[in-house]
Design an enzyme around this catalytic site. Structure first.
Site, PDB file in Angstrom:
ATOM      1  CG  ASP A 137      -3.181   7.958  -1.161  1.00  0.00           C
ATOM      2  OD1 ASP A 137      -2.925   8.422  -0.040  1.00  0.00           O
ATOM      3  OD2 ASP A 137      -2.919   6.784  -1.491  1.00  0.00           O
ATOM      4  CE  LYS A 166      -4.998   5.448   4.851  1.00  0.00           C
ATOM      5  NZ  LYS A 166      -6.009   4.531   4.261  1.00  0.00           N
ATOM      6  NE  ARG A 174       0.272   1.379   3.382  1.00  0.00           N
ATOM      7  CZ  ARG A 174       1.217   2.232   3.589  1.00  0.00           C
ATOM      8  NH1 ARG A 174       2.486   1.799   3.667  1.00  0.00           N
ATOM      9  NH2 ARG A 174       1.010   3.506   3.710  1.00  0.00           N
TER      10      ARG A 174
END
Ligand code: MRU
Length: 327
Positions: free
Chosen positions: A224, A235, A50
């Protein structure tokens, strides 16, 4: 001493993409062998690997593996693209791989991410050097995991913290535990321990009182996806941190490579936010589990990419064209 080299995090072998399974860390260092594009997509979906740049690298290796195995490349790319929706690195890596889905191309893409991390760390540390007032060392608060595990290189925000530490600029790192999957408490803590950088894990809700008590000087996170106007998806909990930092007049800084910039997304409202299984939050009660949130650009003091430090207005300062460029 744990091995934090890029090949240990992820590598392509003849018959598999080999991934250090991040679900098992820090208790066990176990490698997972994904033998097809579908298995790589599954490893991404369950967070065995991830972090935005690392899942881009995983998708690139997954497509190279699919090509070597003679898989249908459209189906392989579709499975990989569907594994997680928010990090644009995934789409970007797959597009970069389609014209040449070779192992060499995938490794070049990984190498390029490693180099981007190295440059971001330099620029980020330069920025921390500026905010280290009167020669005092900074206390940095960070969220999620943005280091070697998240990138396959030195990291984004955590890479900058590491470089700043090596320059003698960092006093302490506050590590948000990062509910619900504890990327901070498990992964960032493990990396910082390995590197010998002083840190404390705190519950996510502790950030406001740490800032109010004058115990943090700067907030550094990764991203991201960054929209063309500088809005940042990261996040869940990042937006709250940015608001809290603004209230306490502390700089909130994002560190991310140009492979995380998405010029095709105009604002944060257009960024797809992953909803994960509610059972990750509660196995007994009704729950909701949005994995990311969007921080509006006006709360972000600076965005650091491998090209340098970009300041508002981001529509003018971000190198938006490079995000779509080939690796
Ligand atoms: O759900 P995750 O663990 O993939 O989320 C990762 C993050 O939000 C990171 O902060 C982001 O990918 C930047 S990492 C360099």
């Amino acid at each position: 001493m744990p091995d934090l080299t890029p090949e240990r995090i992820i590598r392509l072998e003849d018959d598999a993409v080999v991934i250090l399974d991040q679900r098992r860390l820090p208790d066990a260092e176990v490698e997972l062998r994904a033998g097809s594009a579908t298995e790589v997509a599954e490893a991404i979906a369950v967070l065995a690997i991830r972090g935005a740049p690392a899942i881009g690298v995983a998708a690139a290796y997954g497509l190279a593996l699919a090509a070597r195995r003679g898989e249908d490349l459209d189906a392989a790319a579709a499975a990989l693209a569907a594994s997680r929706p928010t990090a644009v690195n995934l789409r970007w890596a797959l597009e970069a791989m389609r014209e040449d889905p070779s192992p060499e191309r995938a490794r070049a893409l990984h190498e390029r991410e490693i180099e981007r991390c190295r440059l971001m760390a330099e620029h980020g540390a330069d920025l921390l050097e500026e905010s280290a007032r009167d020669g005092a060392r900074v206390r940095v608060l960070t969220h999620c995991n943005t280091g070697v595990l998240a990138t396959g290189g030195v990291g984004t925000a955590l890479g900058a913290i590491r470089e700043a530490w090596e320059r003698g600029l960092v006093e302490h790192v506050w590590v948000d535990e990062t509910r619900p999957l504890l990327q901070g408490a498990r992964l960032t803590a493990w990396e910082l321990e390995t590197l010998g950088i002083p840190f404390s894990v705190v519950v996510d809700a502790a950030a406001a009182s740490l800032m109010a008590g004058g115990e943090a000087d700067v907030v550094l996170t990764g991203a991201d996806r960054i929209a063309a106007n500088g809005d940042v998806a990261n996040k869940i909990g990042t937006y709250g941190l940015a608001i809290t930092a603004a209230h306490h007049s502390l700089p909130f800084v994002v560190v991310a490579p140009t492979s995380t910039l998405d010029p095709r997304t105009r604002t944060g409202e257009e960024i797809p936010i992953e909803e994960r299984d509610p059972s990750e939050v509660s196995t007994r009660f009704a729950a909701r589990n949005p994995a990311f949130d969007v921080t509006p650009s006006e709360l972000i003091r600076a965005i650091v990419t491998e090209e340098g430090v970009h300041r508002p207005p981001y529509t003018a300062s971000l190198p938006v064209s490079s995000g779509a460029a080939a690796p």
